[in-house]
Motif scaffolding. Structure first.
Motif, short mmCIF file in Angstrom:
data_model
loop_
_atom_site.label_atom_id
_atom_site.label_comp_id
_atom_site.label_asym_id
_atom_site.label_seq_id
_atom_site.Cartn_x
_atom_site.Cartn_y
_atom_site.Cartn_z
N ARG A 138 0.85 -1.19 0.00
CA ARG A 138 0.00 0.00 0.00
C ARG A 138 0.88 1.24 0.00
NH1 ARG A 138 -2.76 3.87 2.84
NH2 ARG A 138 -4.97 4.06 2.34
N GLU A 166 0.86 5.38 -0.17
CA GLU A 166 0.11 6.62 -0.08
C GLU A 166 0.85 7.72 -0.83
OE1 GLU A 166 -0.67 7.57 3.95
OE2 GLU A 166 -1.44 5.57 4.45
N VAL A 215 4.71 7.17 0.01
CA VAL A 215 5.14 6.46 1.20
C VAL A 215 4.55 5.05 1.18
CG1 VAL A 215 5.19 6.43 3.72
CG2 VAL A 215 5.20 8.61 2.51
N THR A 272 3.61 1.78 3.19
CA THR A 272 3.26 1.48 4.57
C THR A 272 3.09 -0.01 4.77
OG1 THR A 272 0.88 1.69 4.19
CG2 THR A 272 2.08 3.70 4.75
N SER A 273 3.20 -0.43 6.02
CA SER A 273 2.96 -1.82 6.36
C SER A 273 1.46 -2.07 6.47
CB SER A 273 3.65 -2.15 7.69
OG SER A 273 3.09 -1.39 8.75
N GLY A 286 -0.15 0.14 8.86
CA GLY A 286 -0.15 1.58 8.60
C GLY A 286 1.14 2.28 8.95
N TRP A 287 2.19 1.54 9.36
CA TRP A 287 3.46 2.17 9.71
C TRP A 287 4.26 2.46 8.44
CZ3 TRP A 287 3.98 3.90 14.45
CH2 TRP A 287 3.30 3.25 15.49
N PRO A 288 4.87 3.65 8.33
CA PRO A 288 5.68 3.97 7.14
C PRO A 288 6.92 3.10 7.07
CG PRO A 288 5.95 5.66 8.83
CD PRO A 288 4.85 4.77 9.30
N GLN A 289 7.23 2.62 5.87
CA GLN A 289 8.38 1.76 5.65
C GLN A 289 9.45 2.46 4.82
OE1 GLN A 289 8.55 -1.39 7.10
NE2 GLN A 289 6.66 -0.72 8.08
N LEU A 330 9.98 5.90 1.75
CA LEU A 330 9.35 7.04 1.10
C LEU A 330 10.13 7.47 -0.12
CD1 LEU A 330 10.81 10.06 1.63
CD2 LEU A 330 10.15 9.52 3.97
N SER A 385 -3.59 6.92 5.90
CA SER A 385 -4.03 5.55 6.13
C SER A 385 -5.06 5.51 7.24
CB SER A 385 -2.83 4.68 6.50
OG SER A 385 -3.25 3.41 6.91
N GLY A 441 -5.52 3.28 9.38
CA GLY A 441 -4.92 2.74 10.60
C GLY A 441 -5.72 1.57 11.13
#
Length: 251
Positions: free
Chosen positions: A139, A141, A173, A175-176, A179-182, A184, A217, A219
């Motif tokens: 995913r 964003e 960005v 995300t996992s 919803g955590w950014p991995q 960018l 996200s 979340g």
């Protein structure tokens, strides 16, 4: 107060770094392991039988007599600076939250400014090449923003996104599932006369299997999922990002 897990994640402390790479021999062992993880292999014929010859400790292949050094073909080649200085430069550049200036790097490593500048250029080029090969997947964003100061009204400046000195750019960005950014990706965007009208282009850093979405996200706590359009393959994209993009890792 709950602590941010990303801000408080484990890093490589200075003391741990010096224990691991504090001597020239330790740095040589690390380079040897990175370059030949399965043991020495001749760059000419691929042979493994070799010997160490001369004061420069060159690797001589027994099959073709080709001699090569441990630093040959790396950014350390043709450099008179010890590997300890290179490794310390890598630590200072990557562990500093706001990076480190060339002048401060030269002071920390006790080097001339020109030597510190060359090290930054070589290390930055390698990091950019490594990051450019990675793709944002899952995913992703995407959103746009503007960057720039505000000129005084007497100088013809305007507030908001229409300011003549504002530079628009696109942010992507990955995300996992939580919803955590991995990772960018940042890219300067084009405009069509009006600064608030941006051409949002899908960068080649996106994997064909990525799902792009605009907006934040939801979340895991929201309890809802937002549908995301499937990103088109790179061959079908209208305007892929050109040279000058700056991918980087989110920390």
């Amino acid at each position: 107060m709950a602590r941010n897990a990303i801000q408080f994640q484990d890093g490589l402390s200075l003391s741990a770094f010096l224990k691991r790479y504090g001597s020239e021999e330790q740095c040589e062992d690390a380079v040897r392991q990175w370059r030949w993880p399965e043991g020495f292999r001749c760059p000419k014929c691929g042979g493994r039988e070799h010997g160490i010859v001369g004061k420069r400790r060159l690797y001589e292949c027994h099959a073709c007599d080709r001699q090569t050094s441990l630093k040959a073909g790396t950014i350390f080649a043709h450099s008179r600076m010890p590997l300890t200085a290179w490794f310390q430069a890598m630590w200072f550049i990557t562990q500093s939250k706001g990076s480190i200036s060339t002048l401060e790097l030269s002071r920390q490593l006790d080097l001339k400014w020109d030597s510190a500048w060359l090290m930054r250029q070589k290390l930055g080029a390698v990091m950019l090449e490594d990051e450019a090969a990675r793709k944002l997947d899952g995913r992703v964003e995407m959103d746009d923003a503007v960057l720039g100061g505000e000129k005084a009204e007497l100088e013809g400046g305007k507030r908001g996104r229409k300011g003549p000195n504002k530079v628009p750019f696109v942010i992507a960005v990955a995300t996992s599932d939580e919803g955590w950014p991995q990772r960018l990706f940042l890219q300067v965007a084009e405009h069509t006369g009006a600064w608030h009208v941006l051409i949002l282009r899908l960068p080649p850093a996106l994997s064909p299997t990525a799902s792009a979405a605009s907006g934040p996200s939801p979340g895991p706590a929201a309890g809802t999922s937002r549908s995301s359009p499937r990103v088109r393959p790179s061959s079908q994209r209208r305007s892929p990002l050109s040279a000058g993009s700056t991918p980087c890792s989110a920390t």
